[in-house]
Design an enzyme around this catalytic site. Structure first.
Site, PDB file in Angstrom:
ATOM      1  CG  ASP A   1      51.957  34.344 -26.292  1.00  0.00           C
ATOM      2  OD1 ASP A   1      52.284  35.531 -26.515  1.00  0.00           O
ATOM      3  OD2 ASP A   1      52.185  33.761 -25.214  1.00  0.00           O
TER       4      ASP A   1
ATOM      5  NE  ARG B   1      67.574  68.631 -25.458  1.00  0.00           N
ATOM      6  CZ  ARG B   1      68.597  69.361 -25.025  1.00  0.00           C
ATOM      7  NH1 ARG B   1      69.577  68.781 -24.376  1.00  0.00           N
ATOM      8  NH2 ARG B   1      68.650  70.649 -25.235  1.00  0.00           N
TER       9      ARG B   1
ATOM     10  CE  LYS C   1      65.393  70.935 -12.925  1.00  0.00           C
ATOM     11  NZ  LYS C   1      66.380  69.895 -13.049  1.00  0.00           N
TER      12      LYS C   1
ATOM     13  CD  GLU D   1      62.289  62.684 -20.846  1.00  0.00           C
ATOM     14  OE1 GLU D   1      62.047  63.401 -21.837  1.00  0.00           O
ATOM     15  OE2 GLU D   1      63.208  62.922 -20.056  1.00  0.00           O
TER      16      GLU D   1
ATOM     17  CB  SER E   1      66.976  72.433 -22.595  1.00  0.00           C
ATOM     18  OG  SER E   1      67.717  73.615 -22.675  1.00  0.00           O
TER      19      SER E   1
ATOM     20  CD  GLU F   1      52.900  68.264 -20.836  1.00  0.00           C
ATOM     21  OE1 GLU F   1      54.095  67.930 -20.878  1.00  0.00           O
ATOM     22  OE2 GLU F   1      52.249  68.588 -21.840  1.00  0.00           O
TER      23      GLU F   1
ATOM     24  CG  ASP G   1      64.744  62.423 -13.840  1.00  0.00           C
ATOM     25  OD1 ASP G   1      65.424  62.844 -14.802  1.00  0.00           O
ATOM     26  OD2 ASP G   1      65.191  62.286 -12.701  1.00  0.00           O
TER      27      ASP G   1
ATOM     28  CG  ASP H   1      49.655  37.360 -21.172  1.00  0.00           C
ATOM     29  OD1 ASP H   1      48.976  38.370 -21.453  1.00  0.00           O
ATOM     30  OD2 ASP H   1      50.466  37.313 -20.218  1.00  0.00           O
TER      31      ASP H   1
ATOM     32  CE1 TYR I   1      58.571  64.382 -22.745  1.00  0.00           C
ATOM     33  CE2 TYR I   1      58.610  66.423 -23.979  1.00  0.00           C
ATOM     34  CZ  TYR I   1      59.274  65.408 -23.334  1.00  0.00           C
ATOM     35  OH  TYR I   1      60.636  65.420 -23.286  1.00  0.00           O
TER      36      TYR I   1
END
Ligand code: IVH
Length: 687
Positions: free
Chosen positions: A51, A151, A330, A190, A96, A128, A132, A47, A242
């Site tokens: 920096d 969207r 789902k 997403e 959708s 895939e 969510d 890091d 995606y």
């Protein structure tokens, strides 16, 4: 900064050229390390070393402001807060997906696609995770991020570019090491807040005494809709890409090749994308992901099944709403078992007392649940739910968690819960009406007043930002507001000392309220909370009468002239306005200058577009179809007659279809309906 030096540089002296080269090589290095760290999770330097590179680039750019480019890693956050987001069109529609939870439906989908393609060879599927989060479109022109859009309704969304730029895993410029950047690329992805980041973030909010977010998805969606990009920058977000929505100057024949290119261009792509050519492969993938769900650091609500061959996708096309070549499979809604610590009562705006289970907090799919609704007295009795019981609770999407059943109870059970005989908020004796228990003290009960304020300010009513549960509660408890009208008397001085308020938030709320002095008539009617008057009836009333005074003065007969309004509603409406206290509440609003905007009444019983009857199941809610039809001047009616202009028939239509066929009324399927609405200048939109 030294002026002479600056002038020399602007004149193009070697030092400017050197600086340009140094800045460019620093940017390339920083981009490489950003990608290694944020996208591949494989950092190669410490890091500290990172920096140092970053600081050096900032120095060079500060010394030579002309060298700063918009895609420089130093320019992720920089913009000043905005007043609002612009609405912009997507490069390509963001469709959708059709979805199911049923394995048999998946088999049928599989067979349907295989049959439609009519091919000998097995069909190749891509599998895939269904992420969510909040869906986003990212547009790159000549390799540079130029636009990021939510969207929205699928055709247009909000321009949140300045916020998306602050997300470290979003390339501001496409990588070109492995593949040249195309002239145009629009990507769908997403926005996610990882569960661990979400928990840390919520813990911080709790420390500050702020309301936590309900889920990682809400938190991600809320974070990208901040007007101040610095707030977004302070949240840990990621974007997983995606899908390619639009592309010029490059092409792919398969989904997987496209996603591989997205990886090469520097995007983070979902883990565990797999291929299969059998329905068994699909079911196995779903089962494996479902089993792993609790061990993932991100929320998924299912898996997505897509045809890999882009040519085959083209041949299948789409229905009015969904592509025919993809399906979301789902997971079952999430259920968990926990203990009821206590049963309490909530009083809503209409005075209904709802029993609520206060639970030993339990994480259900990444969200901590500490209360769940028990609906009403009858439901409590039927399920025999008592304090101390172990119960199964269920959460599905944004829906309030519910108690499904008692799983186990202690040997020594507590007494059955009985509904109170007096209202816990105001002490009035309650009425029992079927399964419901009601507090009759409509104007004196603080809980009902709170509920009325929340409803008045809610999205489909006056849509007053910043006036939710908590603020309404404060206003009532502190005695600042006793009637709806008094909202319009609030001053910054009244609010500024309330918990959680400061100058700015107080000013914002006062302004947000003032901005609603001229609401659309239908919103105003809905906001009043007249029994039986929901969004649709409010719209019908506004269309029919055109102005508020006429609605208020309408007799029952006049009200019943409105299609869809029967005796029960007309009684509820006239009863509402006849009640002296409601009348006083309404007058209190009008006397403070609240003037609903008069809408042009649609006087003819059948508007320009005609009368329509809907039968069967559509892929979108009927209310959506109705709103779309009304927006183009049409009318939706309940039964088919000779004067019906169209019948829209969805799946499993009823006898109305037969009747329409007998009478020769034109019958439209869903697709034809959408086309008709669009042809009349409207659109069918769910969100
Ligand atoms: S494909 C037409 N793939 O799920 C196909 N969508 O209704 C376009 N989502 O909100 C979508 N993960 O943003 C696709 N791996 C994935 C996805 C995904 C999440 C979201 C999408 C939309 C919803 C689908």
């Amino acid at each position: 900064m030294d002026r002479d030096l600056d002038l020399r540089n602007d004149a193009g002296s070697p030092s400017l050229e050197e600086a340009r080269e140094e800045a460019e090589s620093l940017r390339a290095l920083i981009r490489r390390h950003d990608h290694l760290y944020h996208v591949l999770a494989r950092p190669e330097i410490s890091d500290d070393a990172y920096d140092r590179l970053f600081r050096r680039l900032k120095e060079v750019e500060a010394a030579h402001p002309a060298l700063v480019t918009s895609d420089s890693p130093t320019q992720r956050v920089g913009a000043e807060p905005q007043d609002r987001f612009r609405t912009v069109a997507h490069r390509a529609p963001m469709l959708s997906l059709d979805s199911t939870q049923d394995a048999d439906e998946v088999r049928r989908f599989h067979d349907r696609v295989v049959k439609a393609l009519g091919e000998e060879a097995p069909v190749g599927w891509v599998l895939e995770p269904k992420l969510d989060g909040a869906s986003i479109e990212l547009v790159y022109e000549d390799g540079v991020l130029t636009r990021a859009v939510t969207r929205g309704n699928g055709r247009e969304g909000e321009d949140v570019t300045r916020n998306i730029r602050t997300i470290a895993s979003v390339p501001l410029r496409l990588r070109e090491e492995e593949r040249a950047a195309p002239p145009l690329l629009a990507v769908r992805g997403e926005v996610m807040m990882f569960i661990s980041d979400f928990e840390a973030f919520n813990a911080r909010l709790a420390e500050l005494g702020d309301e936590p977010y309900a889920s990682p998805r809400n938190s991600a969606a809320g974070s990208i809709r901040q007007l101040d990009p610095r707030v977004t920058a302070s949240r840990k977000l990621d974007v997983l890409a995606y899908d390619i929505l639009a592309l010029e100057g490059d092409s792919f024949t398969s989904d997987r090749a496209g996603v591989e290119a997205l990886g090469q261009w520097g995007f983070r792509v979902p883990d565990r994308i797999e291929g299969t050519d059998s329905v068994e492969g699909i079911l196995a993938y779903h089962a494996a992901y479902d089993a792993d769900r609790d061990h993932l650091d991100y929320e998924i609500d299912g898996v997505v099944i897509k045809l890999d061959d882009l040519g085959a996708r083209e041949r299948l096309g789409m229905t009015s709403r969904h592509p025919r070549w993809a399906l979301a499979f789902k997971f079952e809604p999430r259920k968990e078992v926990t203990r009821i610590e206590r049963i309490g009562i909530q009083v809503g705006r209409t005075g209904v007392l709802t029993p609520v289970a206060f639970l030993l907090p339990v994480v259900v799919g990444g969200v901590t649940i500490s209360r769940a609704t028990l609906h009403n007295r009858e439901e409590l009795v039927r399920k025999d739910i008592r304090e101390g019981d172990m119960v199964r609770i269920q959460r599905a999407g944004d829906v309030i968690p519910q108690v499904v059943e008692v799983v186990e109870h202690p040997d020594q059970r507590s007494e059955p819960f009985s509904m109170p005989v007096t209202c816990p908020a105001c002490g009035s004796e309650v009425h029992v009406d079927g399964p419901r228990t009601i507090c009759p003290n409509r104007f004196g009960c603080p809980a009902q007043l709170k509920g009325r304020l929340v409803h008045f300010a809610s999205r489909h009513a006056l849509d007053i930002e910043g006036l939710g549960d908590e603020t309404s509660g404060l206003l009532v408890d502190r005695g600042l507001v006793h009637t709806l009208g008094e909202l319009f008397d609030l001053t910054v001085a009244d609010l500024v000392d309330l918990d959680g308020f400061a100058d700015k938030s107080a000013t914002n709320l006062v302004e947000a309220i003032a901005a609603r002095r001229h609401p659309d008539l239908h919103r105003f009617l809905h906001a009043l909370g007249i029994p039986e008057v929901g969004v649709t009836v409010a719209r019908d009333l506004a269309n029919h009468f055109g102005d508020f005074d006429r609605v208020r003065a309408a007799t029952r007969d006049e009200l019943e002239e409105v299609d869809g309004i029967g005796p029960r509603m007309s009684e509820a409406i006239t009863g509402f306005f006849a009640d002296a206290r409601n009348a006083a509440a309404v007058d209190g609003l009008l006397s403070r200058g609240v003037a609903p905007r008069v809408t042009d009444p649609v006087r003819t019983p059948s508007g320009a577009a005609g009368k329509m009857v809907i039968t069967g199941t559509l892929s979108f809610p009927r209310a959506v179809a109705q709103a779309a039809w009304e927006s183009v001047g049409g009318k939706v009616v309940g039964s088919v007659s000779g004067s019906t202009d169209y019948v829209v028939a969805g799946d499993s239509p009823g006898s109305k279809l037969t009747k329409a066929q007998e009478l020769g009324v034109p019958v439209l399927d869903e697709e034809a309906f959408v086309k008709l609405v669009e042809g009349l200048g409207g659109r069918v939109e769910s969100e």
